[in-house]
Motif scaffolding. Structure first.
Motif, mmCIF file in Angstrom:
data_model
loop_
_atom_site.group_PDB
_atom_site.id
_atom_site.type_symbol
_atom_site.label_atom_id
_atom_site.label_comp_id
_atom_site.label_asym_id
_atom_site.label_seq_id
_atom_site.Cartn_x
_atom_site.Cartn_y
_atom_site.Cartn_z
ATOM 1 N N ASP A 1 -40.219 13.204 -23.481
ATOM 2 C CA ASP A 1 -40.497 14.437 -24.649
ATOM 3 C C ASP A 1 -41.331 15.369 -23.930
ATOM 4 O O ASP A 1 -42.308 15.026 -23.219
ATOM 5 C CB ASP A 1 -40.953 13.920 -25.912
ATOM 6 C CG ASP A 1 -39.772 13.106 -26.868
ATOM 7 O OD1 ASP A 1 -38.754 13.224 -26.193
ATOM 8 O OD2 ASP A 1 -40.152 12.649 -27.835
ATOM 9 N N GLU B 1 -36.708 15.236 -33.883
ATOM 10 C CA GLU B 1 -37.654 15.260 -32.838
ATOM 11 C C GLU B 1 -38.698 14.228 -33.058
ATOM 12 O O GLU B 1 -39.452 13.803 -32.116
ATOM 13 C CB GLU B 1 -38.423 16.568 -33.038
ATOM 14 C CG GLU B 1 -37.615 17.835 -32.779
ATOM 15 C CD GLU B 1 -38.282 19.050 -33.011
ATOM 16 O OE1 GLU B 1 -39.410 19.109 -32.935
ATOM 17 O OE2 GLU B 1 -37.582 20.209 -33.553
ATOM 18 N N HIS C 1 -35.975 7.375 -29.940
ATOM 19 C CA HIS C 1 -35.509 8.164 -30.709
ATOM 20 C C HIS C 1 -34.441 7.836 -31.799
ATOM 21 O O HIS C 1 -33.350 7.276 -31.369
ATOM 22 C CB HIS C 1 -35.196 9.955 -30.404
ATOM 23 C CG HIS C 1 -36.215 10.584 -29.818
ATOM 24 N ND1 HIS C 1 -37.037 11.107 -30.750
ATOM 25 C CD2 HIS C 1 -36.477 10.894 -28.557
ATOM 26 C CE1 HIS C 1 -37.923 11.887 -29.889
ATOM 27 N NE2 HIS C 1 -37.621 11.451 -28.767
#
Length: 301
Positions: free
Chosen positions: A245, A175, A214
């Motif tokens: 996101d 994340e 990411h």
């Protein structure tokens, strides 16, 4: 951050209170260099620190060939003796999300988890199911599928801090950990390597979230970035961008030192900080926190 950049890295992070004494840096550097040589790693990185009540967990990782899927993680409580971090299991991720107490700093310490009903389908969404199914071992993925998507998984029990630590590191990687666009390069044979031609983002590029990616196996469809970029390059645009996101506003962008340094903070995992010195190859990520996910984000927006 790469251990070769620890001096400038902690100098940059010190603005946000993330520091490490010169003695501690020297001990970490020397011990990780030994691991790098013994394991024949191409590069080795200090991932971060998970704070505990009695001791802290120092996390590091290295890779031999592939900079993304070939990463091997280690942990230590004294910065000298490093141990392999186990692969996280689905139950461990559930327990880690529900565990509200702080880490003790003892890998063998077991935490009792109170009963709570959660389905596999719900948990897989929380920990990003596409990625989980790809990276879990075949027997674990098969076990996770069960007889149906909505089957309940283990709702109570104990979890060792070592397993909880592995689950927390995995979820933060999925994340929060990021890098600037162009820092990694995908070769024609599919192997991902450090891009030696990367010269850093410009001041204009640095202001756009879509130029940060990411550091995980891509979860979006392969053509997602291609459809949103006029200057798409398959060799550097193979990772997911952070501008998509959810919820919106999850990333906080700050600048420092006459706007030459850019910082990005993640609201779900408070303690994570990314930095990049514009127009240079210098960038890095570091986590320094208690390993607990911030579930109050909706109230912070």
């Amino acid at each position: 951050m790469n251990i070769e950049d620890m001096l400038i890295g902690f100098e940059t992070l010190s603005r946000y209170g993330i520091t490490l004494s010169s003695e501690k840096r020297l001990v970490i550097y020397n011990s990780l260099i030994l691991i790098k040589n013994d394991s024949h790693f191409k590069d080795i990185f200090l991932w971060g620190i998970v704070r505990g009540l009695n001791a802290d967990f120092y996390i590091a990782y290295g890779y031999q060939k592939d900079a993304l899927i070939g990463r091997i993680f280690y942990y230590s409580t004294n910065c000298i003796d490093w141990f392999l971090l186990p692969e996280p299991k689905l139950d461990d991720m559930q327990f880690a999300l529900r565990c509200s107490s702080k880490f003790q700093g003892d890998p063998s310490f077991a935490v009792q988890i109170e009963p709570e009903e959660m389905t596999k389908e719900t948990l897989m969404k929380i920990v990003m199911n596409e990625e989980t199914e790809q990276e879990l071992k075949p027997e674990e993925a098969e076990e996770a599928e069960g007889e149906g998507d909505g089957d309940a998984i283990k709702s109570e029990g104990k979890i060792k801090e070592e397993d909880r630590l592995a689950a927390v590191v995995y979820m933060i990687n999925q994340e929060a950990f990021i890098l600037p666009r162009g820092a990694l390069y995908k070769r024609y044979d599919g192997v991902i390597i450090d891009n030696k031609a990367f010269e850093g983002l410009s001041f204009i590029e640095g202001d756009e979230l879509r130029n940060y990616l990411h550091l995980r196996v891509p979860q979006e469809k392969w053509n997602t970035n291609m459809l949103t970029r006029n200057e798409y390059n398959c060799a550097i645009d193979f990772l997911d961008t952070i501008d998509a996101d959810k919820p919106e506003g999850l990333w906080i962008m700050k600048t420092g030192s006459e706007k030459k340094i850019l910082y990005l903070k993640h609201l779900l995992w408070q303690g994570y900080l990314f930095y990049h010195i514009m127009k240079t190859q210098t960038y890095g990520s570091f986590y320094s926190g208690d390993g607990r996910k911030n579930l109050d984000v909706p109230f912070m927006m």
